[in-house]
Design a protein around this motif. Sequence first.
Motif, PDB file in Angstrom:
ATOM      1  N   HIS A  85       0.833  -1.201   0.000  1.00 57.69           N
ATOM      2  CA  HIS A  85       0.000   0.000   0.000  1.00 57.69           C
ATOM      3  C   HIS A  85       0.872   1.257   0.000  1.00 57.69           C
ATOM      4  O   HIS A  85       0.573   2.235  -0.708  1.00 57.69           O
ATOM      5  CB  HIS A  85      -0.924   0.002   1.215  1.00 57.69           C
ATOM      6  CG  HIS A  85      -2.200  -0.759   0.999  1.00 57.69           C
ATOM      7  ND1 HIS A  85      -3.318  -0.188   0.442  1.00 57.69           N
ATOM      8  CD2 HIS A  85      -2.533  -2.051   1.267  1.00 57.69           C
ATOM      9  CE1 HIS A  85      -4.291  -1.084   0.378  1.00 57.69           C
ATOM     10  NE2 HIS A  85      -3.843  -2.220   0.862  1.00 57.69           N
ATOM     11  N   SER A  89       1.134   4.197  -2.893  1.00 62.43           N
ATOM     12  CA  SER A  89       0.972   5.606  -2.539  1.00 62.43           C
ATOM     13  C   SER A  89       2.162   6.440  -3.015  1.00 62.43           C
ATOM     14  O   SER A  89       2.008   7.627  -3.321  1.00 62.43           O
ATOM     15  CB  SER A  89       0.817   5.744  -1.018  1.00 62.43           C
ATOM     16  OG  SER A  89       0.576   7.072  -0.639  1.00 62.43           O
ATOM     17  N   TYR A 143      -3.156  -0.888  -7.756  1.00 64.00           N
ATOM     18  CA  TYR A 143      -3.208   0.171  -8.763  1.00 64.00           C
ATOM     19  C   TYR A 143      -4.515   0.093  -9.551  1.00 64.00           C
ATOM     20  O   TYR A 143      -5.123   1.122  -9.877  1.00 64.00           O
ATOM     21  CB  TYR A 143      -2.028   0.065  -9.731  1.00 64.00           C
ATOM     22  CG  TYR A 143      -0.749   0.690  -9.229  1.00 64.00           C
ATOM     23  CD1 TYR A 143      -0.677   2.061  -8.958  1.00 64.00           C
ATOM     24  CD2 TYR A 143       0.400  -0.078  -9.046  1.00 64.00           C
ATOM     25  CE1 TYR A 143       0.500   2.630  -8.500  1.00 64.00           C
ATOM     26  CE2 TYR A 143       1.580   0.494  -8.594  1.00 64.00           C
ATOM     27  CZ  TYR A 143       1.624   1.850  -8.322  1.00 64.00           C
ATOM     28  OH  TYR A 143       2.787   2.427  -7.867  1.00 64.00           O
ATOM     29  N   ALA A 146      -7.238   1.680  -7.538  1.00 64.63           N
ATOM     30  CA  ALA A 146      -7.018   3.037  -7.018  1.00 64.63           C
ATOM     31  C   ALA A 146      -7.857   4.061  -7.762  1.00 64.63           C
ATOM     32  O   ALA A 146      -8.218   3.876  -8.929  1.00 64.63           O
ATOM     33  CB  ALA A 146      -5.542   3.399  -7.122  1.00 64.63           C
ATOM     34  N   SER A 254      -4.783   5.322   0.155  1.00 63.29           N
ATOM     35  CA  SER A 254      -4.209   3.985   0.232  1.00 63.29           C
ATOM     36  C   SER A 254      -4.117   3.566   1.687  1.00 63.29           C
ATOM     37  O   SER A 254      -4.373   4.352   2.598  1.00 63.29           O
ATOM     38  CB  SER A 254      -2.819   3.974  -0.422  1.00 63.29           C
ATOM     39  OG  SER A 254      -2.343   2.672  -0.627  1.00 63.29           O
TER      40      SER A 254
END
Length: 401
Positions: A85, A89, A143, A146, A254
């Motif tokens: 994570h 980020s 990803y 996200a 995240s």
Amino acid sequence: MTALTADQIARVKATVPVLAVHGTTITKRFYKRMFAHHPELKNVFNQTHQKSGNQPETLAKAVYAYAANIDNLGALGPTVSRIAHKHVSLNIRPEQYPIVGRHLLGAIVDVLGDAVDQETLGAWEVAYGQLADIFIGTEAKLYKGAAWSGFRPFKVARKEVESDEITSFYLSPADGSPACGFEPGQYLSVKRFVDELGVDQPRHYSLSDAPNGKWLRISVKREAGREDTAPGHVSNLLHDGVEVGAVVHVSAPSGDFTLDRKTTTPVVLMSGGVGVTPMTSMLSTLLADQSERSVTFVHACRNGRVHAFRQWLNDTVAAHPNVTRAVFYEAIEACDRAGIDYDFEGRLDLTKIADKVIVPDADYYICGPVPFMRAQCEALASLGVDSARIHTEVFGSGVVE
């Protein structure tokens, strides 16, 4: 993914005692090598933690844990998740893993010299490739889910002082689109150029409000520095140089330290200092969800001057019968009011509030300095709380052992 042979596994595990002694020396050498060959990566790594030695020490512990568990990688699941994570980020990409691997192996040779033979070095090369594949695969999934990739411009819509040390920044997408959703407890990374270092520096800051589609709020503690620590580069830049209307670049939310919103079990939120920020997000989200879950908000800080969100917490407790609080001030000042600003004098002592916090089936969320979290985990365990119900977040490069 190339599988390790039984001989390679044995060779990696045989290096565990060596890593216990020389691990930090190896990782310090690794960072020195990597930055010399790839100075652009200084924009990714926290240079303050490099200088203090926190980051090399943390990496050394991670390498040691990987070697010790090379035949039982399932034990590393929580650690892999937390690091993955953070990597997402920071916008870490697959093409950067070979760079890290090359210089990590080079650092091992530099430090250990003839003490490491070619067969062992070859085993570590395969082992690193295996670990890189695990992270790349985990991060690819993150990803994909996200809200966006990389760093995106946001405008500061509002700036609000919460205490002598903590200021909130309300960040809205610069393109005028709605703010994304997130899970309470998550963080985002803010990237600022630091003139003194000559590089960009990213820092993680917990989101401190419920998702609302309008803004993402972070609440930043000014790291003033002490005799043994330097002032925080980015936190001071935000406090002193970022005003309403300014543009900052941030990563998507995240982090896996998140409130379980699907259950109805009681919740105990425990924080020390700026660790209060993810707890305000969790409680605000429960309120927005109109949850009837029992919530105990436990907070510890030095005194009223540094007690962020004090009035908000008091108003919340007054308006919601299912929410109670227990606030500890370590160094009470003349203007601090017992029963209004705080409830107990001294450091957080769970034995004083066991009747409030030791609740059947409760889930415990803890955030604050590493020594604080370690003490609370130990206290909860001594009071009979199952470790599976204890969840912790760590700022910076520390670990809770």
